[in-house]
Each structure stands twice: as structure tokens, then as C-alpha cells.
Design a protein around this motif. Structure first.
Motif, PDB file in Angstrom:
ATOM      1  N   GLU A  75       0.764  -1.063   0.094  1.00 56.93           N
ATOM      2  CA  GLU A  75      -0.150  -0.123   0.026  1.00 56.93           C
ATOM      3  C   GLU A  75       0.932   1.333   0.147  1.00 56.93           C
ATOM      4  OE1 GLU A  75      -3.844   0.489   0.403  1.00 56.93           O
ATOM      5  OE2 GLU A  75      -3.353  -1.015  -1.014  1.00 56.93           O
ATOM      6  N   TRP A  76       1.841   1.201   0.709  1.00 58.73           N
ATOM      7  CA  TRP A  76       2.842   2.212   0.627  1.00 58.73           C
ATOM      8  C   TRP A  76       4.345   1.722   0.192  1.00 58.73           C
ATOM      9  CZ3 TRP A  76       3.073   5.524   5.923  1.00 58.73           C
ATOM     10  CH2 TRP A  76       1.877   6.214   6.075  1.00 58.73           C
ATOM     11  N   GLY A  77       4.686   2.278  -1.040  1.00 52.24           N
ATOM     12  CA  GLY A  77       6.227   2.115  -1.344  1.00 52.24           C
ATOM     13  C   GLY A  77       6.915   2.838  -0.485  1.00 52.24           C
ATOM     14  N   ASP A  78       8.338   2.694  -0.471  1.00 55.24           N
ATOM     15  CA  ASP A  78       9.486   3.242   0.283  1.00 55.24           C
ATOM     16  C   ASP A  78      10.430   4.248  -0.583  1.00 55.24           C
ATOM     17  OD1 ASP A  78      11.135   1.261  -0.634  1.00 55.24           O
ATOM     18  OD2 ASP A  78      11.161   0.233   1.338  1.00 55.24           O
ATOM     19  N   GLY A  79      10.175   4.042  -1.831  1.00 57.36           N
ATOM     20  CA  GLY A  79      10.832   4.903  -2.681  1.00 57.36           C
ATOM     21  C   GLY A  79      12.120   4.164  -3.366  1.00 57.36           C
ATOM     22  N   SER A  80      12.157   2.850  -2.731  1.00 56.27           N
ATOM     23  CA  SER A  80      13.418   2.162  -3.069  1.00 56.27           C
ATOM     24  C   SER A  80      13.072   1.465  -4.427  1.00 56.27           C
ATOM     25  CB  SER A  80      14.029   1.351  -2.053  1.00 56.27           C
ATOM     26  OG  SER A  80      13.033   0.229  -1.694  1.00 56.27           O
ATOM     27  N   GLU A  81      11.827   1.207  -4.780  1.00 56.82           N
ATOM     28  CA  GLU A  81      11.328   0.043  -5.715  1.00 56.82           C
ATOM     29  C   GLU A  81      12.049   0.469  -7.212  1.00 56.82           C
ATOM     30  OE1 GLU A  81       8.409   0.649  -2.666  1.00 56.82           O
ATOM     31  OE2 GLU A  81       9.440   2.038  -3.851  1.00 56.82           O
ATOM     32  N   SER A  82      12.402  -0.393  -7.828  1.00 57.95           N
ATOM     33  CA  SER A  82      13.050  -0.297  -9.147  1.00 57.95           C
ATOM     34  C   SER A  82      11.964   0.085 -10.200  1.00 57.95           C
ATOM     35  CB  SER A  82      13.846  -1.596  -9.580  1.00 57.95           C
ATOM     36  OG  SER A  82      14.178  -1.431 -10.875  1.00 57.95           O
ATOM     37  N   HIS A 114       2.505   8.812  -6.008  1.00 61.20           N
ATOM     38  CA  HIS A 114       2.209   8.394  -4.569  1.00 61.20           C
ATOM     39  C   HIS A 114       3.501   8.532  -3.738  1.00 61.20           C
ATOM     40  CE1 HIS A 114       0.203   5.701  -1.163  1.00 61.20           C
ATOM     41  NE2 HIS A 114      -0.716   6.567  -1.872  1.00 61.20           N
ATOM     42  N   HIS A 115       3.359   8.079  -2.463  1.00 61.20           N
ATOM     43  CA  HIS A 115       4.487   8.441  -1.485  1.00 61.20           C
ATOM     44  C   HIS A 115       5.906   7.846  -2.016  1.00 61.20           C
ATOM     45  CE1 HIS A 115       0.973   9.434   0.461  1.00 61.20           C
ATOM     46  NE2 HIS A 115       0.733   8.374   1.355  1.00 61.20           N
ATOM     47  N   ASP A 116       6.019   6.817  -2.815  1.00 68.30           N
ATOM     48  CA  ASP A 116       7.011   6.185  -3.209  1.00 68.30           C
ATOM     49  C   ASP A 116       7.810   7.010  -4.343  1.00 68.30           C
ATOM     50  OD1 ASP A 116       5.893   5.597  -5.947  1.00 68.30           O
ATOM     51  OD2 ASP A 116       4.597   4.303  -4.692  1.00 68.30           O
ATOM     52  N   GLY A 117       7.097   8.290  -4.760  1.00 72.97           N
ATOM     53  CA  GLY A 117       7.995   9.129  -5.717  1.00 72.97           C
ATOM     54  C   GLY A 117       7.896   8.679  -7.011  1.00 72.97           C
ATOM     55  N   PHE A 118       7.482   7.512  -7.189  1.00 73.06           N
ATOM     56  CA  PHE A 118       7.209   6.976  -8.927  1.00 73.06           C
ATOM     57  C   PHE A 118       6.386   7.817  -9.815  1.00 73.06           C
ATOM     58  CE2 PHE A 118       5.979   4.274 -12.115  1.00 73.06           C
ATOM     59  CZ  PHE A 118       7.448   4.000 -12.849  1.00 73.06           C
ATOM     60  N   CYS A 119       6.705   8.383 -10.908  1.00 71.84           N
ATOM     61  CA  CYS A 119       5.968   9.462 -11.393  1.00 71.84           C
ATOM     62  C   CYS A 119       5.368   8.629 -12.620  1.00 71.84           C
ATOM     63  CB  CYS A 119       6.528  10.682 -11.951  1.00 71.84           C
ATOM     64  SG  CYS A 119       7.046  11.683 -10.706  1.00 71.84           S
ATOM     65  N   LEU A 120       4.027   8.582 -12.897  1.00 70.94           N
ATOM     66  CA  LEU A 120       3.391   7.991 -14.231  1.00 70.94           C
ATOM     67  C   LEU A 120       3.481   8.872 -15.532  1.00 70.94           C
ATOM     68  CD1 LEU A 120       0.312   6.386 -12.288  1.00 70.94           C
ATOM     69  CD2 LEU A 120       2.499   5.672 -12.632  1.00 70.94           C
ATOM     70  N   PRO A 208      14.327  10.358   2.619  1.00 72.32           N
ATOM     71  CA  PRO A 208      15.719   9.455   2.999  1.00 72.32           C
ATOM     72  C   PRO A 208      16.518  10.418   3.864  1.00 72.32           C
ATOM     73  CG  PRO A 208      15.012  10.049   0.672  1.00 72.32           C
ATOM     74  CD  PRO A 208      14.117  10.672   1.318  1.00 72.32           C
ATOM     75  N   GLY A 209      16.941   9.657   4.919  1.00 71.29           N
ATOM     76  CA  GLY A 209      17.757  10.158   5.913  1.00 71.29           C
ATOM     77  C   GLY A 209      16.855  10.556   7.005  1.00 71.29           C
ATOM     78  N   GLY A 210      15.611  10.292   7.121  1.00 67.04           N
ATOM     79  CA  GLY A 210      14.683  10.643   8.042  1.00 67.04           C
ATOM     80  C   GLY A 210      14.158  12.135   8.120  1.00 67.04           C
ATOM     81  N   LYS A 211      14.556  12.773   7.224  1.00 63.49           N
ATOM     82  CA  LYS A 211      14.159  14.290   7.040  1.00 63.49           C
ATOM     83  C   LYS A 211      12.581  14.350   6.809  1.00 63.49           C
ATOM     84  CE  LYS A 211      17.035  14.388   3.553  1.00 63.49           C
ATOM     85  NZ  LYS A 211      17.934  14.884   2.381  1.00 63.49           N
ATOM     86  N   ARG A 212      12.158  15.439   7.141  1.00 63.73           N
ATOM     87  CA  ARG A 212      10.582  15.891   7.097  1.00 63.73           C
ATOM     88  C   ARG A 212      10.470  17.175   6.330  1.00 63.73           C
ATOM     89  NH1 ARG A 212       7.125  12.501  10.110  1.00 63.73           N
ATOM     90  NH2 ARG A 212       5.588  14.201  10.008  1.00 63.73           N
ATOM     91  N   GLN A 213       9.573  17.402   5.702  1.00 68.63           N
ATOM     92  CA  GLN A 213       9.429  18.582   4.830  1.00 68.63           C
ATOM     93  C   GLN A 213       8.232  19.578   5.386  1.00 68.63           C
ATOM     94  OE1 GLN A 213      11.405  19.789   2.343  1.00 68.63           O
ATOM     95  NE2 GLN A 213      10.168  21.522   1.729  1.00 68.63           N
TER      96      GLN A 213
END
Length: 504
Positions: A75-82, A114-120, A208-213
Motif C-alpha cells: 500500500e505504501w512504497g518506500d521509494g526504493s522500488e526499481s 504516490h508516496h514512493d515518488g514514482f511518477c506516471l 531519505p535520511g529521516g528528513k521531514r518537509q
């Protein structure tokens, strides 16, 4: 996404174009931009803008959650998905749009990121997109196929782009990420034609690195106003549309389109009053910000094979229609495509069944053209049954209460009542009662608080020669655009006398 307590920790909506375009826009959008709805002046109550009015009259919109999560089972990717995992083998956005249109939906919203950052879409901002995937040989643009499909079917286009990006290395670095985000937003708003709705939330986990925006919402809103001035923006804080406070498909039984902005100060606000404020709105609220009720057709927001047998039934979807559209909200129903890029047969069957139930119920308004008398201003009473939502009855002399009485044909057996205010002039009714003429006197049939665009009341199967709608309290002169009577497929019509039906 159903594993989370609130969608504010899940989804969002943003985008951008090129860095050069974002930079060029900065001076133009740095000054104040007009709001979508005019703020009320002294002695007036808020009203919808033309865009807000058109949005609510659509009643049904479809969410489409599709990303790398569809292929990883998360349901939530972590951004490391290829990006290599993204390869829908039979993607057909026209199938999505044809299904939506055939089932009565007027617009669609795509999870562009989505949260994983993958752009369609093949964004210039990151390599983490469809351009790095095997789909269409790396030449595909799913946002383009989606928008083309929507327009081919006459549907409005919406985008959801998460503000939380678990892939972007600059997430949490302040202005650098703001620029990145605005650039993505500008790409979506300048490359794909008119956009009807932008779906934002306050998703704000660690990058990445625990940063928040800390998101620059003012800049985001100015960008939308500058590039798509006719679009409406959704979030719990608006500025045009608000979250309804849950993802169960249920608006408040009391539901005002107006809100007090101070009670929902920003997207994702952690405020003990927020849930109540979002559910109910505020009759004294200074701004028009109607609620959108988002819910998924499955337990999750993305497709999962193990949920193929857990799709909502047509009757359950009809129930959601009553608790969303029927409570002065709009229903945003999520339908997630499979890894092949198609709506699953089970989802399509449920949607078609929902459409059949709804169409059968609303096929005939048993009150249409019925003679109407009123407590005052009787010359306009017939507007309540003429089928024109822009015409209305209102009591004379500035009165804030009054009644309409309908003379019904003998075959008008009903179990659903639909009331509508002429919300182009605001929402005012706070208490109403519906009575049926039985045994020589008026007897209560239904009671409620707010009406707004639409209030649906289920009642026992009823046949009565006369029906009265009494407005018992309103904050301004009530304007009643419709009294509709319908017969559902679920009522027990075998014993009409048992359910209070009477002779004239």
C-alpha cells in the motif's frame, strides 16, 4: 491504505513542470491570487463558485490508484522500488474511462505520484518515472493516456500527487524540495489540458535520511490558481473542497458546505475538533468548502490479488451513495487497476450493478409535475417538482420557515425521498420534517437537519395522497429546488397496508 488511521498520512496531490518554467512563474504567482469562491460580506452567507457548483452536481467521481505498489503488493512504497517492476502488459485507460462513464461517474482522479515518488509521466525532475520502466519501451506516458481516455469519454480530469516523496533525496530540504514539487505540479498543469480537480493531502512522513518537509501550501495554491484557474483544490483545509473526515464512505448526517477555516487550519492538522468540523461543517462558517467522501471499492487502495473476492457489493455501493451524495457530499470511489492495467472483472461487475440499482431507483420521480401548494408564495411552489434544479420555491416576506404540500397520484408508492436546496444561493436549511396524510391527519414520515445539494431519506414503502415538507428552521430564506419521490428495488412491497399505505 486502509491500514492507516487517516488518509492525511497517506496520499496527496501536487505536480510541476520544468525548472525554468517554475522559475519564470515565481514572480507571477508570488502575489495574491483570487480564491475559487468569493468570501462573504457582512450580512451574507457563503455561496459556491461556478466550479464548486459544477463539481458537486457531478455527485460521483472515480479515484484510480496505480503505481509500483500495484506490482509489489504494498500500500505504501518506500521509494526504493526499481522502475523495472512497472510493466502493465495490457494497460487500457479507455477501459477505465468507459467503465466510469457507463456507470454514471463524471470525472476521474489519477495517482500521478504516490508516496514512493514514482511518477506516471516522463517528468524532467527525476529518473524515478515511467521513462525508466520497460512499459512502452520507456516511451510511455500514463498521465497522457489517462487524460486522453477521460476526454474521449467526456469525463473531467483530476490528479493526485503526493507531497511526501520517499524517493527524492532533497525531500526535507525546504525550498529545494518546494521547487522540485512546484516543478512537477507545473508539468501536470501545463502539459495535459484542462484539469478539473487537484487532490492534495498532508502526507508528511520521513524522507531519505529521516528528513521531514514543511510544505509551502500558499505557493502550491498560487501555482494552481495561475495555471489552472478553473480547477478546484481538495484537502482537509481546502481551499475549495474538504475531506469528510473518514474513509468509510460516510458524511455527517448533518453536513454543511460552509466551514470555519480556523477549525481546519492546514492539511493534516492534528486538532481534536478537526474530525467533527470536517464531518459536519459549520452553519456559521465564512467559506464555502463542500465535503468529498473518499472510499475504496476494496479493502485496500491498490490492487491485491487476495482482495479479488472482497469487492464491495452493488447494494453496499448504493448504501454509500446514500451516506455520501445523500448527505450533501460527493462520492469519490477508488477503483484500482490490476498489474495488467485493467479494472478487474469483479470490480466492473460491482460498478455495473451499482449503476443498475441507482438508475432503476431514480428512473422515475413519482413527484414530478405533482400539484403543489405552499404556506406562502404559492405561485412558485410548482418549482419544487418541475425537475429544474435552478428554479425553486421560497417563502414570502423573508420568512425562514414554511411548508410545501404535494398532491400525489394514486400510483405514487415510494420509499426514497430526495430534497434539494438551490445551493447556487447558499445552504440555509437546518431542520425539516416530512409528513404523510394518513387516517385523516398528518403523521410524521421523516425528519432531518441539513439538506444542501441533496438529502436522501429512506422511509418505509409508502402510498399517500398528500405529502408535506415543512422547513422548521433555516439560517436564511430557504430555497427548495426539488422534492423527489422514488421507489427502490429493496422495499417490501408485498404488504403495502402493513407499511402505512392508505386510501385517499
Amino acid at each position: 491504505m486502509t491500514t492507516l488511521p487517516s488518509h492525511w498520512t497517506r496520499r496527496g496531490f501536487l505536480g510541476a513542470s520544468t525548472a525554468g518554467l517554475a522559475g519564470a512563474l515565481a514572480p507571477a504567482i508570488g502575489s495574491a491570487a483570487p480564491t475559487c469562491a468569493p468570501l462573504p460580506t457582512a450580512g451574507t452567507r457563503p455561496r459556491p463558485s461556478a466550479a464548486q457548483l459544477a463539481w458537486q452536481r457531478e455527485e460521483l467521481s472515480m479515484f484510480v490508484h496505480f503505481s509500483v505498489n500495484t506490482f509489489t503488493g504494498r500500500e505504501w512504497g518506500d521509494g526504493s522500488e526499481s522502475p523495472q517492476v512497472f510493466n502493465p502488459t495490457a494497460l487500457d485507460a479507455r477501459q477505465w474511462a468507459r467503465t466510469a462513464r457507463a456507470c454514471g461517474f463524471a470525472s476521474m482522479i489519477l495517482t500521478a505520484k504516490h508516496h514512493d515518488g514514482f511518477c506516471l509521466w516522463p517528468t524532467k525532475t527525476t529518473a524515478h518515472s515511467v521513462a525508466s520502466s520497460p512499459w512502452r519501451g520507456g516511451k510511455g506516458d500514463l498521465v497522457r493516456e489517462f487524460t486522453d481516455a477521460c476526454r474521449a469519454e467526456g469525463l473531467g480530469v483530476g490528479f493526485y500527487l503526493s507531497p511526501w516523496d520517499r524517493n527524492a533525496a532533497i525531500y526535507g530540504e525546504g525550498k529545494a524540495y518546494d521547487d522540485f514539487y512546484i516543478e512537477q505540479l507545473a508539468e501536470l498543469l501545463t502539459s495535459y489540458g484542462p484539469v478539473a480537480e487537484l487532490w492534495f493531502d498532508g502526507a508528511n512522513g520521513e524522507g531519505p535520511g529521516g528528513k521531514r518537509q514543511q510544505y509551502d501550501w500558499a505557493r502550491i495554491h498560487r501555482t494552481v490558481r495561475a495555471l489552472q484557474p478553473h480547477a478546484v483544490m481538495f484537502s482537509d483545509a481546502g481551499p475549495d473542497l474538504r475531506w469528510i473526515g473518514n474513509e468509510s464512505g460516510s458524511a455527517g448526517s448533518t453536513c454543511w458546505a460552509s466551514v470555519d477555516p480556523a477549525r481546519v487550519p492546514r492539511p493534516g492538522a492534528d486538532d481534536p475538533w478537526t474530525g467533527e468540523a470536517l464531518q459536519q461543517g459549520d452553519p456559521h462558517g465564512a467559506v464555502w468548502r463542500p465535503g468529498e467522501t473518499d472510499v475504496s471499492i476494496r479493502p485496500g487502495w491498490f490492487w491485491h490479488a487476495e482482495q479479488d473476492a472482497r469487492v464491495r457489493t452493488p447494494q453496499n455501493l448504493l448504501d454509500l451513495y446514500f451516506t455520501s451524495v445523500g448527505r450533501n457530499s460527493k462520492l469519490l470511489l477508488n477503483v484500482p487497476p490490476t498489474p495488467q492495467g485493467l479494472f478487474h472483472d469483479n470490480d466492473v461487475r460491482a460498478l455495473r450493478g451499482f449503476a443498475q440499482l441507482r438508475t432503476a431507483m431514480l428512473a422515475r420521480d413519482l413527484a414530478a409535475g405533482a400539484p403543489v401548494t405552499a404556506s406562502s408564495n404559492g405561485a412558485t411552489a410548482a418549482h419544487a417538482t418541475d425537475g429544474d434544479r435552478d428554479s425553486f420555491w421560497m417563502p414570502a416576506g423573508g420568512a425562514r420557515e414554511g411548508w410545501l404540500e404535494l398532491a400525489l397520484p394514486a400510483d405514487a408508492a415510494f420509499d426514497v425521498i430526495r430534497l434539494e436546496e438551490a445551493i447556487a444561493h447558499g445552504q440555509h436549511v437546518s431542520n425539516y420534517r416530512i409528513d404523510a396524510w394518513r387516517d385523516g391527519c398528518w403523521q410524521p414520515l421523516a425528519w432531518g437537519t441539513t439538506i444542501g445539494h441533496c438529502k436522501l431519506d429512506r422511509v418505509p414503502p409508502t402510498r399517500t395522497p398528500r405529502l408535506r415538507v415543512a422547513i422548521e428552521h433555516a439560517y436564511d430564506v430557504p430555497r427548495i429546488a426539488r422534492v423527489g419521490l422514488y421507489r427502490s428495488a429493496g422495499g417490501d412491497w408485498s404488504r403495502p397496508d402493513h407499511h402505512g399505505d392508505t386510501d385517499a
